[in-house]
Structures are given as C-alpha cells and as structure tokens.
Design an enzyme around this catalytic site. Structure first.
Site, PDB file in Angstrom:
ATOM      1  N   ARG A 193       3.084  43.183   1.181  1.00  0.00           N
ATOM      2  CA  ARG A 193       1.914  43.146   0.474  1.00  0.00           C
ATOM      3  C   ARG A 193       1.900  43.456  -1.051  1.00  0.00           C
ATOM      4  O   ARG A 193       1.224  42.771  -1.697  1.00  0.00           O
ATOM      5  CB  ARG A 193       0.979  44.260   1.172  1.00  0.00           C
ATOM      6  CG  ARG A 193       0.617  43.832   2.798  1.00  0.00           C
ATOM      7  CD  ARG A 193      -0.367  44.980   3.467  1.00  0.00           C
ATOM      8  NE  ARG A 193      -0.558  44.284   4.487  1.00  0.00           N
ATOM      9  CZ  ARG A 193      -1.288  44.669   5.425  1.00  0.00           C
ATOM     10  NH1 ARG A 193      -1.742  45.864   5.396  1.00  0.00           N
ATOM     11  NH2 ARG A 193      -1.799  44.133   6.527  1.00  0.00           N
ATOM     12  N   TYR A 248      -2.321  35.608   3.641  1.00  0.00           N
ATOM     13  CA  TYR A 248      -1.294  35.851   4.470  1.00  0.00           C
ATOM     14  C   TYR A 248      -0.924  37.365   4.133  1.00  0.00           C
ATOM     15  O   TYR A 248      -1.375  37.960   3.306  1.00  0.00           O
ATOM     16  CB  TYR A 248      -0.051  35.024   4.460  1.00  0.00           C
ATOM     17  CG  TYR A 248       0.675  34.682   3.141  1.00  0.00           C
ATOM     18  CD1 TYR A 248       0.405  35.431   1.817  1.00  0.00           C
ATOM     19  CD2 TYR A 248       1.619  33.644   2.868  1.00  0.00           C
ATOM     20  CE1 TYR A 248       1.170  35.149   0.779  1.00  0.00           C
ATOM     21  CE2 TYR A 248       2.235  33.419   1.779  1.00  0.00           C
ATOM     22  CZ  TYR A 248       2.068  34.155   0.737  1.00  0.00           C
ATOM     23  OH  TYR A 248       2.879  33.870  -0.460  1.00  0.00           O
ATOM     24  N   GLU A 249      -0.071  38.025   4.970  1.00  0.00           N
ATOM     25  CA  GLU A 249       0.211  39.336   4.870  1.00  0.00           C
ATOM     26  C   GLU A 249      -0.908  40.034   5.031  1.00  0.00           C
ATOM     27  O   GLU A 249      -1.016  41.447   4.476  1.00  0.00           O
ATOM     28  CB  GLU A 249       1.094  39.656   3.747  1.00  0.00           C
ATOM     29  CG  GLU A 249       2.266  38.780   3.474  1.00  0.00           C
ATOM     30  CD  GLU A 249       3.274  38.941   4.554  1.00  0.00           C
ATOM     31  OE1 GLU A 249       3.483  39.686   5.299  1.00  0.00           O
ATOM     32  OE2 GLU A 249       4.103  37.909   4.473  1.00  0.00           O
ATOM     33  N   GLY A 250      -2.056  39.776   5.876  1.00  0.00           N
ATOM     34  CA  GLY A 250      -3.252  40.538   6.142  1.00  0.00           C
ATOM     35  C   GLY A 250      -4.102  40.158   5.078  1.00  0.00           C
ATOM     36  O   GLY A 250      -3.995  40.081   3.751  1.00  0.00           O
ATOM     37  N   GLN A 292      -7.194  44.025   4.171  1.00  0.00           N
ATOM     38  CA  GLN A 292      -6.765  44.938   2.924  1.00  0.00           C
ATOM     39  C   GLN A 292      -7.946  45.645   2.917  1.00  0.00           C
ATOM     40  O   GLN A 292      -7.584  46.805   2.642  1.00  0.00           O
ATOM     41  CB  GLN A 292      -6.234  44.070   1.815  1.00  0.00           C
ATOM     42  CG  GLN A 292      -5.209  43.107   1.835  1.00  0.00           C
ATOM     43  CD  GLN A 292      -4.022  43.742   2.527  1.00  0.00           C
ATOM     44  OE1 GLN A 292      -3.713  44.906   2.088  1.00  0.00           O
ATOM     45  NE2 GLN A 292      -3.460  42.840   3.311  1.00  0.00           N
TER      46      GLN A 292
END
Lengths: 601, 601
Positions: free
Chosen positions: A296, A440-442, A447
């Site tokens: 992140r 991506y990555e959450g 977030q």
C-alpha cells in the site's frame, strides 16, 4: 515520446534537509545511510532509471505481454534486458535484509527508487514491486528453512515473486475465497483454484517465480479467519537450490486492461500445485497484511511517480507550445504567439502539480522513515510512536496519494490539449496507468474505511491524537519564521482544527450511526491527506526559509519552496472546511433510497 | 458487456414538469411540442438508441476506424447499418429547420437525443453531432444558393458534415492558421493546407461529406480577424444535386487516441481543393462561433451522457456483486456476503452520480429551452434575456458538465474495483471516452476564460446579474415548501452569495490584475456550475414536493428527487466556499515562479 529525468535534486533536499536521514546513522540499520552514501545512491538510481527503464514505457504500452500457445508469457521488447541490468546493478537489494544479501538501506531510499521506477515505467516497476511484498511476508512469517531457501535469490532479484489473493467472486472480501489447500503426507499442501488479476503472474524476466497464494485448508472457518498463506514456486526448488520440476500452476489468460499493459496481469490456474504453508494454518490474513501494508505504501508512491512523470512532460510542453497571448500583453512580441507558460490557468495546473508532487515526495520520505523507526528506533516507546503513525497514515498515503496522482496526470494531459489525447504524446498513458493505483491493493474506499473504522479508534485514538499534536507543534513553532511560513502555519492550524472537529464528530457517531462513518470516510481520508501535505509544506517552508536566511547558492530552489508552500496553503488547504461539512452531513441522504430509486429508465 | 437503457422517465419529468416545454406551444416553432408529441419522441428515441446504437459501443472501441491504402476510411462493424436506420427513422431531422425538411422541434428535444446517443455510443454520436455544427453555420451565414444546395441533404442525414479548424501548430489560437484560400475566376477558392484532429473527417456512412474549413485569403490580417470559412465538399455537387468529381481533399492518417476509437479522427490534406466561401472574407470567426456554440452545448451534454451510462452499469453491479457486510450487520444473512449496495462509500458515489446526472439533465433541458427562446420568445426583451443567459452558461455547461462527467465515469469505474479496469467490463471505455469532452471544442480552461473574461463583463455584467436574481428569486419563493426544499434553498442562497462575492472580487481586480482573473477562472466556472445545478435541484425539489402534496402514483420517484436534492445541497454545495477562497487567493503564487523553478532534476 515522453521524457523522464529523475528529480534527484528535490529528492536530496527531502532526504538530507527535511527527513534528515543522516541524523539516524547511530541506529542499527541506518549505519550505511550517510549523506555521501544516500546522495550517491540517489544520483545513480536516477541515472539508471532514466536511461534504462524510462525508454521502455511506450513500447510496453503498445506491445503488452504475450501468452504463447504453450501458456508461457513474454514481456515487451527490452524488458528482459533492462531487468538483467537492474539485477546486475544490485538495485533489488537496496533495502533487502543484509542477512540474505541485501544492502540494508533505510526505506526512505527504497521509496525513492520506487518513485523513480514508477515514473519511468509503472508496468516494469511492478515486477520487482510485487516481489517486495512476497519477500516481506516470507521474512516476517516464513520458517528459517523457507527463508534460507527462497530469500537470497528473491532479495538479489534472481527470482521474482507474486501475491495471489483475488478470485473471480472475491477481492476485498477475502473470507470468500475458494482455493483449496489439501495437506499431503510430506508436509506440503496440494493447492487447487483460480486466482485473477495476478500482477506479474508469469513472465520471462526470471527463471523462477515464487507465488504466495491464499487458500483454505479443509474445515477452515468460512471467514477471513480461515485463510492460510502458501509458497507455491513456479519451479520446485531442490535442497541444493537448483530448480526441479515445473509446478502445476499455469496462466489461463492475460487480461486486457485500461493501462499498465507492460505488466502481465494473469488468470492463474492451480491444479494440485505443490505449496508450503507460511506460518500457521488459518493465520494467513496476518501474513497477507504484512505484504499488503508494504504494498500500500508502494502504491501511494506510484501516485506520486505518475504525477511527477506527467508533470515533467507538461512543463516542457508549456514552454515549447505557443498559443495565444499573455493576459497582460504579449510576452514575446517578436513571436506570433506566447508559450503556454504565460497563461494563468496553465500555470495553475502546473503549480498544483508541483505542490502535490513535492509535498507527496516529502510525505513518502517521512513515511519511509517511520517504517524504519517502527523497527529500529532506540526505545520501545519511539518504535511504538512510529508504528502508530505509519499505521494511521498508510491508508492516507495510498488513498490520497493515488487520487491526487490520477488527478494530476489528468491535469497534465489537459495542458497538452488535443495532442494529449493522442497516444503518441504518452500523456494519456500516464492517466490510464495512474488509474489502477486507486483500485488495487485495496480500493481507495477500502483505505478510507480502514482509516476511519480501524485506524482512528485504535488504542483509544492514540495515533490520531499524536498526529494532531505533531501538526499543532509544527504550527506553534512557526510564528517567527517569516511571512510565508507564518501564513502556511496559520492555514494549516485551521485545517488541523477541521480535522479534529471531523474526528470528534466521528467519535460521537461511532456507536449510534455506523453508516455516517462510512458515508464520511472518503472525505475524511482526503482531509487528512490535505493536512498531511500541509504539514510537509510547513516543514519544507521552514527549511527553505532557514537556508535563505543562512545564505545559499541555490536561492531559486528555496524561494520556489516558499512560493509553492504558500500556493498549497492558499489553494488546496481551503478544501478542508468543505470536507468537514461533507462529513458532518452524515449518512442520511446516502443511505435513504431503496435500490429501485436508482433506476432511471 | 455494458448495458444502456435510455432514462426516459427522468427525461419526461424534466421536459414536462421542470422545463415545461408544452407551456410554450403558443410560440412559433414550439407548435409541435405538445406533451403527447414529446413523450412519444422521447420514448421512441430511447428505444431506438438503446436497441440499435448502444450495442455497437464496444465493437467501435475494439475495432476503431480503418484507413485503407486508397485513403478511404471505413467505420467499425455495424456503424453503417445503424446509421442507415438512424436516417431512415428520421432522427437527424428532429430539430432541423422545416424549410429544409426538418421537424422543427425545440432544442430541448434535440438535446435529449444528443444525451441518449452519447450514452449509447459517444463515437457514433459524433458523426451526426459534427454535422449539426456544419448545418448551423450554413443556416446562419450561408447564401440562399448554398443553403438550397447543401442543407436538405444534410438535414435529412443523407450527407454528413465536419468542422476543420485545428492545424498542427494551432488549436485554441486560430489566428495562427496557415491553410490558404486562393480566389479563382469562377468565384470559388482553391484551398490548400493540413488540418488535424478532424472528427468524422472521412467515413463510409454517407456518400458525401460537407467539410467546413477555416482558411486565410491572400493578404488577410495575421490574426483571428483574418480567417474565412469555406464549404469544401468531399464530392463536388452538380447543379441538379447529383455528385460530381472527387474534390482534392484526402485523409493523411487516422490518429491513435485514448478513446472514441469508433470515430475517425483524421489528418486532412487539402491540395487546391475547391471551396466556396461562407459569408464574407475575414469574417470566418463569427461563422465559426455559430458552429462552436452549438457544439459546446452538445459537448457538455456528452459529459452527462457518459456519466449516465457509467452510472447505470454501476447501479447494476452494486446489486449483483457481493462483498463484505453492511456496517450495521448482515443485510442478507443467508448469503455469504451482502451486495455492494449496502456500503455507504459505494452509495456515496452512486448518490453523487445521481445528483450530477439528474441535475445536469435538467440544466441541459433548461439550456435547450434558452436556445429556443433566444430565437423564438414573444418579445425582443425576452429573446435578449434568454440569449444573455445561454451565452453566459454555455461555457459552464461545457466545462462543468464534462469535468463532472469524467469524474462520475471514474467514480463509477471505481465501484467495479479491479473488474472496472478490465476492458471487457466497458467501464474503462466510459472513462477514456469521457476524457475527450474536457478537451475538444475549446479545452475547459478556455471555457473558464471565456466565462470570466468575456461573458461576465458583457453588457456591464447584465447576464450574470440576471442569473443572480434568478437564483435569489427561486430561493426566496421556497420558504414555505417543506423541509427539504427549504434546506436546499438555504444552502443554494449561501452558494449564490459566494458566487456574487467572487464576481465582485473579479470586478475589483479586472483592470489591475488580469492574471488574478486567469488564476481564478477555473474555480469560478466550477462554482457557477455548482450554483447552476443547485438551482436545478431547487426547481426539481419544488416540483417533487408539489407532486407529493397533490398525490401521485409515483411516490418513490418524487421522494427520491427530494432526497437527491438534499444530498446535493449537503455534499456538493459546501465546495462553494472553498472555491471562493481559492479565487480570492489571486494570481500571486500562480505567476511568481520563473520557468526554471519548475525543473525538478
């Protein structure tokens, strides 16, 4: 053909004068980070990335990756050779642990390299970027045998790694995964299932790829408490380190995407593939979060990287392209038109971009320092403090950094007018590539919920209180630092007040109205991003004012810092009040309507 | 594969209950616009566009247009047949002048069709869209002979038209054009030069294409006062209306663009092509603005169209996709996860989209009415009033409409998570296609300067004063209309106050600091967009409150209007204050730095 030149001057300013990495050389793990050393690494990294990696950005977009009939995957022309040079230059090892062949440099320096790589070639940067996540997980949760077997070659870059989380029906909600892991007599597991959106899932850059795969063991709980993490190498690794048989993992297809074409985003099929568990059964989520938190921060830096690259190209274009006249009369009367640079609206976009990129670079630098201090600071209290802050700020760096990165790329494309919409300019690629980082990555909404739902209440709000104090202290000590600094401090203080009020509002509604939290979470993340960048600009303004007061050869650089700090204070910080009001509007209108009310036809 | 269903219910609400087109049937040119007639047209337009045009959106993106070795251009599979049906159905003739075979319906209805067409297939919609601009120019400035020769077949859609303005070195600054027009003995001109970014520059949809081309005659002044407009048909037209020889115009290449692949964006080479002047020499700019103003309104509606199409697909996805649980506990406990619809942050994006699309649809409807009233209202005073307002608001409709259209498309893509980044979803195409609307027909920064530099001071500020009064009057008459209406009126009144203050600030700085105007222009355009949509929401809220009070079968529809009005008031209007402060920050930080200070390396 877009250009890119690594912003090493600004990086050195941040590393040496703002974050002041060399102040920490007394700490274990910072010994190597003398200014001589970091300056040399920064300049050499900038040179390598600008010369070797950047020129492959367009070809990567045009060619994409290819899956061949035998299911093997090749990367775009030039990627393999550039990766070879990347490994040969020792670049993968920068922040790697010394025990496994790394150079053990601070994360501040690692983040610099991540920024440069993403500016130069986002799709290329993802190959080593994903491997970093896999390395972190094995380092943190793997057994000594696993570490000895995989880490040396992963740290050196000889092998790359991937993160296999998402499945067709589940992304954010990992409790839903269906990939199965059946225990085998030899202590390994047989992994079966389909994973999608696997970045760098297969390629021709390295002879082996170490997949980290989330799966469920028989009888595991049906939630995120029932997932486990497995090492599944593309080729099995013999005890002597040589490669053995091909594992039962294959690429089903490569996705057609909006951007980052040069990275192979794969559908991965595991059919009784041989895997080894990392840590304990059903504890995969914790291991996954080790990967994820590192990833992140890296993704937030991608927002910065894309914005910087787009910005550089628009700075050039605004000088070269002539159109219209300055509002105050012709700036270059002997030419038929003035350069775009004379137009206030063009400069507005360039100044906004400058304020974001330089502020975000400082924010990343500070984030990198906090990562290191959370492990390496002298006392447990200091380590806890750093850990609190970086935990709080990780979703902000990811969410705000990528939102503003995309916005900046879009603004920079706008400066090019119609030419920016044409592929050859490269400007539209920046926008398409930058878009993924918000997802991506959450996704950024995730977030925001992580920030508001988990990070704010953590330990009774200890982290956010520490953040408020940090900002207030920085403002308080600014009173006598000159006009621009005082102005920034005054505006930042007010914005911090809005953030505190919004935080208090959440605390008051936390128990009674969960949806109000959810409805305001995104605005809160943006608000904290603005305060964070404001904090960075206040710090930078102070350093600049001090340098100018002390006398410097580089007056323009420091004066520009003061002007840009003021620009951010006058033009971005005012949004804080509107965001607070948006938060305080609560969830009523957001949640009121039934699904049928959303039909328009 | 994305879906699209024309939002005819909402359109009829706006046409019949908000804009109330049928109230004007006593005016010449509105006679046909009875509610029966407009309802039928709206439903049939919705059906045609949804069934025939929408299904070709993805294939257009994938295939693009093809330039063949003989320089001929073909459109994507299915476009030609769909266009044939479009002509056969009489759709090109909707608002066309009755004297040349048109149906003479009000622009409100024309704008509805433009919205639907762009939602369904932006690239396809541009073929007739560009022709509309060409028709307007010939109608307004062409000779009776030119009108008789070209308009009937252009109005019927048998021929299409283009607008040829941009050259490689000049877009916004048309004074710089180099294309030459040499007068010939027969009264025609020989046109030579290269034009770029010519949308629908060539294609296989019609047997002839009427190009309108800006060029300079010998000795013309070196500025926009020296440009003339010419009709340059692809095939010369004989006096009996049959087609003659091919003209000396050819397509050099088709551009590779970020989006709108289904439209052929051409480099056009004119080599002593035969052209006929439209109006007088050196008066081309005025004729060009006739095309341009029509086109700018159309482009603003494209922002709406893209947002609506993306919104519909995300409303569906949010119902189908299950991920995570509602913050207040499982909404559907018997399922493994709840639909995305339960998540406040997903709903926030959907409600923002709903507030924008429905508000913008009303704004377009009102804009269409103003266009008609500027020509057809009963008194000269009313015509002038309408003309003032639509002149003022055209850059706002274009600039704010397309900015928010792109933002909405991006938000809707975000709801799809990783799946929205994959081409097959169609969501990323909405974003790529929507991006162009912020750029073409005058980049949005140019719109902002048009608004602040030309439209505000026009006639001593008469137009903007009328706009302020309109908003204040609408707010004043809202006091007793119920809670939601009163809330919207109160917030809108405040925002109008911010807009007035910003306007006053500009007036004070107009003479002394031109750059301050330029630096604040964009924020001002956004601020006026927010007030305009607020005005629309107040109007709609009043209508909805009255309908509910009177009793209705469609309670949900009108209640949703009230909730959405409140949502806009609570969550979008608060930005007004921040925008005013941004404007009042002036131009100092924007203009302060020399070019060298923008280098980062």
């Amino acid at each position: 053909m877009p250009i890119y030149k690594a912003p090493t001057r600004d990086t050195r300013f941040i590393v040496n004068e703002v974050v002041r990495v060399a102040d920490y050389t007394h700490l274990a793990g910072f010994e190597n980070a003398t200014q001589d050393m970091t300056d040399a690494v920064i300049e050499e990294a900038g040179r390598f990335v600008s010369e070797v990696v950047a020129p492959l950005n367009r070809v990567g977009d045009i060619e994409g990756c290819t899956r061949h009939p035998d299911a093997s995957v090749t990367t775009p022309t030039g990627f393999k050779e550039a990766y070879r040079q990347y490994v040969e230059g020792g670049w993968p090892t920068l922040v790697g642990p010394e025990a496994f062949g790394g150079q053990g440099l601070p994360h501040v320096i690692g983040f610099v390299m991540e920024e440069y790589m993403c500016s130069a070639n986002h799709a290329f940067a993802m190959y080593p970027g994903l491997a970093n996540g896999a390395i972190s997980a094995i380092l943190s949760k793997g057994s000594p045998e696993q570490q000895a077997k995989y880490l040396p070659k992963m740290v050196s870059g000889e092998w790359l790694g991937t993160m296999n989380l998402t499945e067709p029906h589940c992304g954010t909600d990992l409790g839903l995964i269906r990939t199965r892991a059946e225990p085998q007599a030899d202590g390994s597991y047989a992994i079966t299932g389909t994973k999608i959106f696997i970045s760098a899932g297969d390629h021709d850059l390295t002879e082996n790829i170490i997949h980290l795969v989330l799966a469920k063991t028989p009888g595991a709980p049906e939630s995120s408490k029932g997932i486990s993490l497995f090492i599944v190498p593309k080729f099995l690794v013999n005890d002597d380190g040589s490669l053995g048989a091909k594992n039962a993992v294959s690429v089903g297809s490569i996705e057609h995407k909006m951007g980052i074409h040069g990275n192979a985003t794969c559908v991965m099929n595991y059919e009784d593939a041989k895997g080894w568990i990392v840590g304990e059964e059903n504890k995969g989520l914790a291991a996954m979060f080790v990967m994820m938190n590192a990833a992140r921060l890296g993704v937030g830096i991608q927002g910065l990287g894309q914005a910087e690259a787009a910005y550089q190209n628009s700075v050039l274009y605004a000088q070269e392209r002539r159109q219209g006249r300055a509002l105050t009369g012709p700036a270059e009367p002997d030419q038929k038109a003035d350069p775009l640079f004379v137009h206030p609206d063009v400069r507005r976009m360039l100044m906004d971009a400058k304020a974001f990129t330089e502020g975000m670079r400082a924010f990343s630098g500070w984030g990198g320092l906090l990562v290191d201090l959370s492990h390496k600071a002298a006392t447990a209290e200091e380590r806890q403090e750093a850990d609190d802050l970086i935990s709080l700020l990780t979703p902000v760096i990811k969410g705000y950094g990528t939102d503003r990165g995309y916005q900046t790329a879009t603004d920079m494309q706008q400066i090019w007018g119609g030419h920016g919409y044409i592929a050859e300019s490269g400007m539209e690629q920046f926008v398409r590539d930058a878009r993924i980082a918000m997802i991506y990555e959450g996704a950024n909404g995730v977030q925001a919920m992580d920030l508001v739902g988990r990070k704010l209440p953590m330990n009774g709000g200890r982290a956010v209180q520490a953040f408020f104090k940090l900002v207030d202290d920085e403002c308080a000590s600014a009173a006598d630092s000159g006009d621009a600094v005082a102005l920034v401090a005054e505006r930042l203080g007010k914005a911090n007040g809005e953030l505190k009020a919004a935080t208090m509002w959440f605390l008051q509604h936390d128990m009674t109205d969960r949806n109000a939290l959810g409805a305001g979470a995104y605005a809160y993340m943006t608000l904290m991003g603005i305060v964070s960048l404001g904090l960075m600009w206040l710090k930078m303004a102070k350093v600049a004012a001090a340098a100018l007061a002390a006398g410097t050869d580089d007056t323009l650089f420091y004066e520009a810092k003061l002007v840009t700090a003021k620009h951010f204070a006058l033009r971005s910080i005012p949004q804080a009040g509107a965001l607070r009001r948006e938060i305080e509007a609560g969830g009523e209108t957001v949640m009121a309507l039934p699904v049928e009310a959303f039909a328009t036809a």
